[in-house]
Enzyme design. Structure first.
Site, PDB file in Angstrom:
ATOM      1  N   GLY A   1       0.872  -1.181   0.000  1.00 47.73           N
ATOM      2  CA  GLY A   1       0.000   0.000   0.000  1.00 47.73           C
ATOM      3  C   GLY A   1       0.900   1.219   0.000  1.00 47.73           C
ATOM      4  O   GLY A   1       1.525   1.531   1.019  1.00 47.73           O
ATOM      5  N   ALA A   2       0.998   1.882  -1.167  1.00 45.81           N
ATOM      6  CA  ALA A   2       1.915   3.026  -1.299  1.00 45.81           C
ATOM      7  C   ALA A   2       1.143   4.337  -1.247  1.00 45.81           C
ATOM      8  O   ALA A   2       1.487   5.306  -1.926  1.00 45.81           O
ATOM      9  CB  ALA A   2       2.702   2.894  -2.597  1.00 45.81           C
ATOM     10  N   GLY A   3       0.088   4.362  -0.447  1.00 41.97           N
ATOM     11  CA  GLY A   3      -0.712   5.576  -0.274  1.00 41.97           C
ATOM     12  C   GLY A   3      -0.044   6.519   0.717  1.00 41.97           C
ATOM     13  O   GLY A   3       1.181   6.511   0.885  1.00 41.97           O
TER      14      GLY A   3
ATOM     15  N   VAL B   1      -1.629  -2.125   9.720  1.00 43.20           N
ATOM     16  CA  VAL B   1      -1.952  -0.713   9.939  1.00 43.20           C
ATOM     17  C   VAL B   1      -3.391  -0.412   9.488  1.00 43.20           C
ATOM     18  O   VAL B   1      -4.073   0.431  10.049  1.00 43.20           O
ATOM     19  CB  VAL B   1      -0.955   0.203   9.181  1.00 43.20           C
TER      20      VAL B   1
ATOM     21  N   ARG C   1     -13.096   5.309   4.815  1.00 41.79           N
ATOM     22  CA  ARG C   1     -14.551   5.410   4.644  1.00 41.79           C
ATOM     23  C   ARG C   1     -14.914   6.610   3.770  1.00 41.79           C
ATOM     24  O   ARG C   1     -14.357   7.687   3.947  1.00 41.79           O
ATOM     25  CB  ARG C   1     -15.184   5.558   6.025  1.00 41.79           C
TER      26      ARG C   1
ATOM     27  N   HIS D   1      -8.221   0.010  19.123  1.00 43.25           N
ATOM     28  CA  HIS D   1      -7.960   1.286  18.452  1.00 43.25           C
ATOM     29  C   HIS D   1      -9.283   1.857  17.973  1.00 43.25           C
ATOM     30  O   HIS D   1      -9.636   1.754  16.811  1.00 43.25           O
ATOM     31  CB  HIS D   1      -6.999   1.037  17.281  1.00 43.25           C
TER      32      HIS D   1
ATOM     33  N   ASN E   1      -7.260  -0.116   8.881  1.00 40.87           N
ATOM     34  CA  ASN E   1      -8.406  -0.098   9.803  1.00 40.87           C
ATOM     35  C   ASN E   1      -9.554  -0.978   9.319  1.00 40.87           C
ATOM     36  O   ASN E   1      -9.663  -1.185   8.121  1.00 40.87           O
ATOM     37  CB  ASN E   1      -8.921   1.338   9.937  1.00 40.87           C
TER      38      ASN E   1
ATOM     39  N   VAL F   1       0.007   6.747   4.103  1.00 41.39           N
ATOM     40  CA  VAL F   1       0.751   6.180   5.234  1.00 41.39           C
ATOM     41  C   VAL F   1       1.942   5.362   4.725  1.00 41.39           C
ATOM     42  O   VAL F   1       3.067   5.487   5.233  1.00 41.39           O
ATOM     43  CB  VAL F   1      -0.161   5.298   6.122  1.00 41.39           C
TER      44      VAL F   1
HETATM   45  O1  TXD Z   1      -3.341   3.817  13.694  1.00 42.33           O
HETATM   46  C1  TXD Z   1      -3.578   3.235  12.670  1.00 42.33           C
HETATM   47  N1  TXD Z   1      -3.515   1.912  12.623  1.00 42.33           N
HETATM   48  C2  TXD Z   1      -3.931   3.981  11.439  1.00 42.33           C
HETATM   49  C3  TXD Z   1      -4.669   3.298  10.397  1.00 42.33           C
HETATM   50  C4  TXD Z   1      -3.456   5.308  11.231  1.00 42.33           C
HETATM   51  C5  TXD Z   1      -3.636   5.912  10.015  1.00 42.33           C
HETATM   52  C6  TXD Z   1      -4.293   5.259   8.889  1.00 42.33           C
HETATM   53  N2  TXD Z   1      -4.916   4.030   9.220  1.00 42.33           N
HETATM   54  C7  TXD Z   1      -5.470   3.200   8.126  1.00 42.33           C
HETATM   55  O2  TXD Z   1      -4.416   2.837   7.226  1.00 42.33           O
HETATM   56  C8  TXD Z   1      -6.510   3.880   7.239  1.00 42.33           C
HETATM   57  O3  TXD Z   1      -7.774   3.883   7.851  1.00 42.33           O
HETATM   58  C9  TXD Z   1      -6.471   2.961   6.026  1.00 42.33           C
HETATM   59  O4  TXD Z   1      -7.217   1.780   6.284  1.00 42.33           O
HETATM   60  C10 TXD Z   1      -4.981   2.589   5.939  1.00 42.33           C
HETATM   61  C11 TXD Z   1      -4.197   3.329   4.864  1.00 42.33           C
HETATM   62  O5  TXD Z   1      -4.359   4.701   5.027  1.00 42.33           O
HETATM   63  P1  TXD Z   1      -3.817   5.735   3.907  1.00 42.33           P
HETATM   64  O6  TXD Z   1      -4.114   7.100   4.383  1.00 42.33           O
HETATM   65  O7  TXD Z   1      -2.410   5.394   3.533  1.00 42.33           O
HETATM   66  O8  TXD Z   1      -4.782   5.375   2.667  1.00 42.33           O
HETATM   67  P2  TXD Z   1      -4.513   5.641   1.109  1.00 42.33           P
HETATM   68  O9  TXD Z   1      -3.669   6.866   0.909  1.00 42.33           O
HETATM   69  O10 TXD Z   1      -5.842   5.557   0.449  1.00 42.33           O
HETATM   70  O11 TXD Z   1      -3.619   4.381   0.651  1.00 42.33           O
HETATM   71  C12 TXD Z   1      -4.093   3.090   0.564  1.00 42.33           C
HETATM   72  C13 TXD Z   1      -3.352   2.400  -0.550  1.00 42.33           C
HETATM   73  C14 TXD Z   1      -3.624   2.978  -1.959  1.00 42.33           C
HETATM   74  O12 TXD Z   1      -2.412   3.382  -2.565  1.00 42.33           O
HETATM   75  C15 TXD Z   1      -4.275   1.819  -2.710  1.00 42.33           C
HETATM   76  O13 TXD Z   1      -3.931   1.774  -4.095  1.00 42.33           O
HETATM   77  C16 TXD Z   1      -3.713   0.620  -1.971  1.00 42.33           C
HETATM   78  O14 TXD Z   1      -3.750   1.013  -0.596  1.00 42.33           O
HETATM   79  N3  TXD Z   1      -4.479  -0.609  -2.162  1.00 42.33           N
HETATM   80  C17 TXD Z   1      -3.903  -1.820  -2.286  1.00 42.33           C
HETATM   81  N4  TXD Z   1      -2.607  -2.181  -2.236  1.00 42.33           N
HETATM   82  C18 TXD Z   1      -2.340  -3.499  -2.406  1.00 42.33           C
HETATM   83  N5  TXD Z   1      -3.285  -4.441  -2.618  1.00 42.33           N
HETATM   84  C19 TXD Z   1      -4.599  -4.119  -2.657  1.00 42.33           C
HETATM   85  N6  TXD Z   1      -5.541  -5.052  -2.865  1.00 42.33           N
HETATM   86  C20 TXD Z   1      -4.947  -2.759  -2.484  1.00 42.33           C
HETATM   87  N7  TXD Z   1      -6.126  -2.073  -2.490  1.00 42.33           N
HETATM   88  C21 TXD Z   1      -5.832  -0.774  -2.270  1.00 42.33           C
END
Ligand code: TXD
Length: 322
Positions: A12-14, A121, A85, A178, A123, A16
């Site tokens: 997941g290169a978003g 990580v 969400r 959490h 949610n 976080v």
């Molecule tokens: O304290 C904690 N645990 C948290 C949790 C703190 C901050 C964020 N938290 C959760 O982390 C948040 O609620 C999300 O469930 C995740 C990721 O958060 P982020 O802000 O990084 O979300 P993004 O920017 O949307 O990035 C998600 C990436 C995106 O690049 C998608 O293309 C990728 O996930 N993605 C996938 N990667 C691999 N494989 C699959 N199937 C896939 N689907 C989406």
């Protein structure tokens, strides 16, 4: 790009995931493999990060990829893949969508990096960590989640702000799930070595505890789109460092409890000793009766969530890339 062991793979290169990669590189901790399903995106971010290397002065490398084969032999795999969400989406919708993503990701971790430590990580954190353990079948000490370091970091900042001292001069502990029912443990919080109970009024402390519980939502409300990522990335990095450097540091981690704090058989936030083997020991600290009660309520909520995840029954028929 040759990646050197021990390295950290991030799925997941978003927001976080990419920020965690940046922190790991710029602290010169280890090489990184950054995976995402979006073609070109992890490669683009990896190239951008590599182009910063001379200016930042680190000597680490990062590989961006859409191929799970590249995570083979990772020391640690961090799972940040998932959705946040969106308007109109219920919590259950998010749970089932992220459960599917985490199941697919963890099936591939099992196949390509069977010896890795896995830090969840995504949610809802406690539930996704439970799911990851089920899907990988890895020993409990190698599957755990990041939440407590972040929640405690938020609490440390709020206390420091109120007492006009530095956040690093403050110690805080946050236990439990959490979510809204997490338990900020004020009885163990200290500023410059002194218990905060003697430095702040009960009302001030209760406001700080409430702001801590609401910490994620406060940022979401300000950002409008997306959720927090700078402090989450710092918190993941702290856990990765403890493992890579075998620090055996005590940090609040979402770990599999087996009777500690009266909680059995669920993933739940507790202080653990983190080292090369993962969760090496779950530590028990003394709590007030009110804190214990709070933990029981939080554990009940996590248990209900786990029942929901188990009802989804999505462990089978998951896609594993070949
Ligand atoms: O304290 C904690 N645990 C948290 C949790 C703190 C901050 C964020 N938290 C959760 O982390 C948040 O609620 C999300 O469930 C995740 C990721 O958060 P982020 O802000 O990084 O979300 P993004 O920017 O949307 O990035 C998600 C990436 C995106 O690049 C998608 O293309 C990728 O996930 N993605 C996938 N990667 C691999 N494989 C699959 N199937 C896939 N689907 C989406």
């Amino acid at each position: 790009m040759d990646i050197r062991k021990p390295f950290v793979a991030i799925i997941g290169a978003g927001q976080v995931g990419a920020t965690t990669a940046q922190r790991i590189l710029e602290k010169n901790l280890s090489d990184v493999v950054l995976f995402d399903i979006v073609p070109g995106m992890p490669q683009g971010k990896a190239l951008d990060l590599m182009e910063a290397a001379s200016v930042e002065g680190h000597d680490k490398r990062i590989l961006g990829t859409n191929d799970y084969k590249d995570i083979a032999d990772a020391e640690i795999v961090v799972v940040t893949a998932g959705l946040a969400r969106k308007p109109g989406m219920t919590r259950e919708d998010l749970l089932s969508l992220n459960a599917k993503i985490v199941t697919e990701v963890c099936s591939n971790i099992k196949k390509y990096a069977p010896n890795a430590k896995v830090i969840l990580v995504t949610n809802p954190l406690d539930l996704m960590t439970h799911l990851a353990r089920k899907v990988t079948g890895f020993p409990e000490k190698r599957v755990f989640g990041m939440a407590g370091v972040l929640d405690a970091a938020r609490m440390r900042f709020f206390i420091a702000e109120r007492l006009s001292c530095l956040p690093r001069e403050v110690e805080a502990v946050v236990l439990g799930g959490h979510g809204d029912l997490m338990v900020p443990v004020s009885s163990h919080s200290k500023a410059k070595g002194k218990p905060v109970k003697g430095l702040l009024s009960a009302e001030e402390l209760s406001q700080i505890e409430q702001r801590t519980r609401n910490g994620g939502a406060e940022i979401v409300a300000l950002l409008k789109t997306g959720s927090a990522f700078y402090a989450p990335a710092s918190s993941i990095c702290e856990m990765a460092k403890a493992i890579l450097k075998d620090e055996k540091k005590v940090l609040p981690v979402c770990a599999h409890l087996q009777g500690e704090y009266g909680v059995r058989d669920i993933y739940f936030g507790a202080p653990v000793r983190l080292g090369r083997d993962g969760v090496e020991k779950i530590m028990e600290i003394s709590l007030t009766e009110e804190e214990r009660k709070g933990l029981r309520l939080s554990a009940e909520k996590v248990k209900q969530g786990i029942a929901e995840v188990d009802r989804l029954g999505i462990y089978e028929n998951t896609r594993v890339s070949s």
